[in-house]
Every structure is written in C-alpha cells, then in structure tokens.
Design an enzyme around this catalytic site. Structure first.
Site, short mmCIF file in Angstrom:
data_model
loop_
_atom_site.label_atom_id
_atom_site.label_comp_id
_atom_site.label_asym_id
_atom_site.label_seq_id
_atom_site.Cartn_x
_atom_site.Cartn_y
_atom_site.Cartn_z
N SER A 114 0.86 -1.19 0.00
CA SER A 114 0.00 0.00 0.00
C SER A 114 0.88 1.23 0.00
CB SER A 114 -0.89 -0.02 1.24
OG SER A 114 -1.59 -1.24 1.32
N CYS A 115 1.26 1.71 -1.18
CA CYS A 115 2.34 2.68 -1.31
C CYS A 115 1.87 3.98 -1.95
CB CYS A 115 3.47 2.08 -2.14
SG CYS A 115 4.00 0.45 -1.55
N THR A 116 2.78 4.97 -1.99
CA THR A 116 2.57 6.23 -2.68
C THR A 116 3.83 6.54 -3.47
OG1 THR A 116 1.24 7.01 -0.81
CG2 THR A 116 1.92 8.64 -2.44
N ASN A 128 6.95 5.53 -1.03
CA ASN A 128 6.78 4.95 0.30
C ASN A 128 6.46 3.47 0.14
OD1 ASN A 128 7.14 7.30 1.70
ND2 ASN A 128 4.98 7.64 2.16
N GLU A 168 4.20 0.01 -6.93
CA GLU A 168 2.99 0.69 -6.49
C GLU A 168 1.82 -0.24 -6.78
OE1 GLU A 168 0.82 3.68 -4.78
OE2 GLU A 168 2.99 3.79 -5.12
#
Length: 603
Positions: A2-4, A23, A95
């Site tokens: 669960s990234c940005t 992230n 991502e």
C-alpha cells in the site's frame, strides 16, 4: 504494498536530476523491517526461483552491482523495493494498483496453483508456478539494463512470457528519463515517460490517464506497451469510447485514457487513493483553487491528472515533506486541530504508521558516473523520521542500516525509528519541535556531506590524473580504523600505494567532516592542496592527492567505491548519533505526559 509514488522529471527538479520516490507501506496490521544492502555480481543468482510464486527463471551471467532496500526477514522473498545500479539506473517496485473485472476476465492473473494429491496417484496434479511480481521485478531487471528504456523493455518481455499475479506500477529511471510501467491483467502492460518538466503523483490506483498507441507502435518516444495491446482491447471489447474507436470495429483509437479502459472507480478509491493525489498536486501547484466549493479537483475527484508541471522546481525537501505528509493545513490532518473528529480520520494519509521505508532515488547529471547516484533513505513512519543521503555505487553498506534483524534493537536505524514514532505519536505536538530539528540537522548535514565528498572526488580526479599517484581501498578503509568485515576487497591490489596518496585520502575524508562541523568556516579544507575561492568555497582545481579517481579503469573505480563506502559510514555515524539523541528527547517528553503523571511531588 500500500504505497505512494512521486516521480519528478529532470527539468522540474531544482538541480536537473531525475528523482523517483516511493513509500513502501505494509498491509494493515503488518510491519516489514527493511535493510540497505549492496548486491555484488557474485551474489546475484544465475538461477532464480520466486519464493512466493515458485516460478523459475534462468538469468544472464553478466549482472552488474546494485544497491537495494529489501525485506530484512525471510519468508516473502527478496522484495528489493528500490535500488540503483552501478550503471546509474534506478528502479522502484512496486505501487500496488487495481484493474477492473473486464480486464481480469480477459487476461486473468497468473497465480500459483498448489499440487493436488500425491505423486503416482491417478488424480495427482503437479504444482503450477505463478507469475512474477513485486518480490521479483528489481532482481530480474535492474542488474542487466543500461538505460531506463531498456529496463522497460526487459520488464515487458518478462511480463509477457511469465505473467504476473498482481497489478502493479513500476518506476524506472536513468539520468535523462523516467518511465512508469503499469501491468494490465496477467500478461499485458503499458508504459509512459514522465515529461521532463512534469511530476507524476500516484496513489494505489491505475494512474495513467492518456496513452498514444501511434507513438507506442511507432518511435516509442514517450509510450511503450505489450505487443498485442490493440488486439487485446479490441477483441475483449474494452474500449469505452463513443467515437470511431476499437469498440466499433472501425479502427483503433490512436489515443485513449487507460483509467477508463483498465482502471477502477470505487468508493474505496475516494477514501484511500484520490485524496493522496489531490494533496500532492495541491502542494506542488498551490496557486490553484483546491479547497473552495468551486474547486476543479477535490479529494474525491476521479480525474486528477497523472502528471503536471509544478509551479516551482521541486527539491529533495519537497519530496520529503510530501512522502511524510498527513494533510497538513487541511481539515483532514489526523494530528491537526481543524475540522472535526470525523474529517481528521476521513482519508488515508501519505505518511502512515506502517511505512517500512521511503527511498528517493536521485541521479545527478553534473557528477561523474562513479558517484552520480544518491539514495535518500528513511525507515519507519515518515512524520517521525528523516531522509539521509547515501551513495549507491558501493560494495557494502553501513551496519546501522544493513543489519536489521527480527529483534528490536537501538543498534538498528529501522527499529529505533519505529520506537521514536510509537513514543511520539500520542504526543505529536509536544514532540514536533524535536523531530523538526532532527530532520533539519540530518538533511542539512546530508546536503553538505554529499557536496563536499563530490568536490573532493572531483579535486582528486583533477590532481591525480596521469600523476602516478594511487591508493587502494584498504588504505581508505584504514583512514579512521573502521573495519567492515562485509566489505569485499577481492581483486583490489594494494600495490603502488604512495604515501602522498594515502595521506591525501585521509585528508580528503577528514576535511569533509571537519568542514561540516565548522558551520562553513572550514569550507576550503576539502583537498590536500585545495585553495579557497572568494566565497570561501573550495577551488575545484584543488588536489586531494589520490590519483585516477575519475578515470574509467577498474582499479580506479574500486578506489572510488572505497571512498564512497567511507563517506556512507560517516553519514551513518552522524545519523545514528542524531537519532539516539532524538530518542532520548522523545522518551523524556512522552514520559512526562503519561496518563498516570501527577504534577504534585515531594521535591
């Protein structure tokens, strides 16, 4: 994961470098400790087997060295997450995104199918391996490519051949270009180049909002895709356009919106994804209306652009802020006082508790290839930690960031960062000044450190070329008596080391730190014979006494690796001291704010 993701083209950054940042967030309720390591060619597998999908792949026999930030604990494969190779190619994967049911029905994910029954039984069915995924991408691509474009093509070929078991976005960059790849179903993919003067803001959803098939199947200047993408769209009736597009069987539309064809649009997106894109673009294009009832884009808009031109050139600090952000200065900040209890918990922030690491991969056009790439790295929850720069063209990394274990320990940057975040979170405002000063100290020191090491290497190259001076990695290692058992010195000869060379290396590294401590007063003391300019900076013609650091032969490259390893160790030592100091401050502040505290005492 669960990234940005935030990607910034070279004409949109303050110094002309390419920057890709992401992230790496664990799933809810789980934490994945991280470590920073170098992978030498001898350590790269030739026969690769995925731990999660069990797919087996034969790899080329000519990998290059690369540095990555994988999981520290076993059980889920390598999961390299982000890395930079000695060829100055950067990669961040992945991502996590989503594709719609129509896509999944047309091209299902390639998932591991467990064996059924026992061998020899009539109903026995052997195991069927799955495809490749986040665990595998960097390991299979990064050490074999010489440009971002080549990386896209290699990744695409692997996806078409082996398939994938999950929908992902992958960023690949070099000194000139940034490409973003999105997987479409089990075997298909699209890729788009980030315009040089733009940034791309990507939460956990399919992001590309424009694609040019004519370019992809022509010059491929800015678009690439799987070979049968047109037939895939046409044969499975994926085109939703109302004109003479593929859906009508007349001809394929030369341009289309991948979000509309392949992506999702759900209520969950409006809680978990679109608000993050909204906040990143609100920050980088602040003059626009983002908050009034008449705003063009809101936190729940489905058409927030994938990429935009920023109003100002983007800095490392901009990226650091955004990747740790939690909707500051809005009613949605969980640590803020604006809005209501409901609004402050309405949207998923970028800087979340379960971030494992964030890597900002910076490739700088103004430095030689040997020290061109820097990884700005942080572990743990973004609002409570700091980015720190490390060179990536190395054979080993500092133990403080490398030796993360399963046991919680303040000998580890990862675990110390986790402890600080857990202690500071309940008393965010009370601890915020200490954290802000910590971040300011480490990042400013990082800028100074990188600039002075770069300058020292430039000075050494200029002075030593053709001068007959030489120094081995062993002598660099002895500068401060720092011994790293993991540093590989194989094949590096200590012969030909001159006293002047060894002295020059020591003074180069010592002067770098001394100048940093002197708040600029000692800025001239970079090289052995460096002269100060009128502004107090070091003359680029100053001699450091180390011969051949800028030449292309292997021995000189090893010398540079040794110098960069020492530079990284110095930065890690400073980071550790600052982090320990912050831990003490946060512990003291939070201890005094415990619920069982009582103001009255007997002394």
């Amino acid at each position: 994961m669960s990234c940005t993701t935030l990607l910034v083209g070279k004409s949109a950054t303050i110094d002309g470098s390419t920057m890709i940042a992401r992230n790496d967030d664990s799933g809810s309720g789980r934490y994945d400790p991280k470590r920073f390591i170098a992978v030498n060619p001898a350590d790269q597998p030739r026969h690769y087997r995925s731990e999660l999908s069990h797919v087996s792949i034969e790899l080329p026999d000519d990998p290059c060295r690369y540095s990555i930030v994988p999981n520290a604990l076993p059980g889920r494969g390598i999961l390299a997450e982000c890395g930079i190779s000695e060829r100055n190619i950067a990669m961040s994967a992945t991502e996590t995104i989503a594709v719609n049911e129509r896509v999944l029905g047309a091209d299902p994910m390639v998932e591991l199918q467990a064996a059924q029954g026992e061998p020899g039984d009539d109903d026995y069915r052997p195991e069927v391996p799955g495809g490749i995924g986040e665990e595998d991408f960097i390991t299979l691509v990064l050490p074999y490519v010489r440009s971002a474009r080549e990386g896209v093509r290699r990744l695409g070929e692997l996806l078409e051949r082996f398939g994938t078991y999950e929908a992902n976005g992958i960023a690949i960059s070099d000194v000139d270009e940034i490409w973003y790849v999105e997987t479409i179903g089990g075997h298909h993919w699209i890729a788009r180049r980030v315009p040089d003067d733009c940034y791309a803001a990507i939460p956990n959803q399919l992001g590309l909002d424009g694609f040019d098939l004519e370019d992809a199947f022509g010059d491929a200047r800015n678009h690439m895709c799987s070979a049968d993408l047109v037939e895939f769209i046409r044969d499975n009736h994926l085109d939703r356009g109302m004109g003479n597009g593929m859906g009508n069987g007349v001809r394929f539309a030369e341009k289309f919106n991948p979000r509309t064809l392949f992506g999702t649009r759900t209520t969950k997106d409006h809680i978990y994804n679109t608000p993050r894109a909204w906040y990143m673009e609100r920050y980088l294009n602040p003059s626009e209306d983002w908050d009034s009832p008449a705003a063009r884009y809101t936190p729940i808009s489905d058409d927030i652009p994938w990429c935009r031109r920023p109003e100002n050139r983007v800095t490392v600090e901009d990226v650091a802020f955004l990747m740790a952000s939690h909707f500051e200065d809005t009613p949605y900040d969980p640590y803020g006082s604006r809005g209501t209890d409901e609004t402050r918990r309405r949207y998923r922030p970028i800087g979340i508790n379960r971030t494992g690491q964030m890597g900002l991969l910076q490739i700088r056009p103004y430095e030689p290839e040997t020290n061109r790439s820097v990884m700005w790295l942080q572990y743990g929850s973004g609002p409570f930690t700091t980015l720190t720069p490390f060179y990536t063209n190395v054979r080993d990394t500092p133990a403080y960031l490398r030796d993360t274990g399963a046991e919680v320990s303040t000998d580890s940057f990862y675990w110390t960062s986790r402890i600080i975040a857990a202690l500071a979170d309940p008393h965010y405002v009370s601890n915020s000044n200490a954290i802000e000063h910590y971040r300011e100290n480490v990042m400013s020191r990082g800028h100074t450190h990188i600039a002075r090491v770069d300058a020292a290497l430039r000075g050494a190259a200029g002075a030593g070329a053709g001068a007959g001076h030489a120094v081995s990695c062993a002598d660099i290692e002895d500068v401060e008596g720092i011994k790293h058992s993991g540093v590989r010195m194989d094949g590096v000869s200590a012969a030909g080391v001159s006293a002047a060379g060894a002295s020059g290396t020591a003074e180069m590294l010592d002067a770098t730190d001394d100048a940093s401590r002197a708040d600029g007063a000692g800025s001239a003391a970079i090289g052995v014979a460096g002269t100060a300019g009128s502004d107090g900076s070091a003359d680029a013609t100053g001699a450091a006494g180390v011969g051949g650091l800028g030449s292309a032969d292997a021995a000189d490259a090893d010398v540079v690796c040794g110098a960069l390893e020492q530079a990284n160790q110095r930065m890690a030592d400073y980071l550790r001291a600052q982090t320990q100091e912050l831990l003490g401050k946060v512990l003291y502040t939070s201890s005094n704010l415990m619920r069982n505290s009582f103001a009255m005492s007997d002394r």
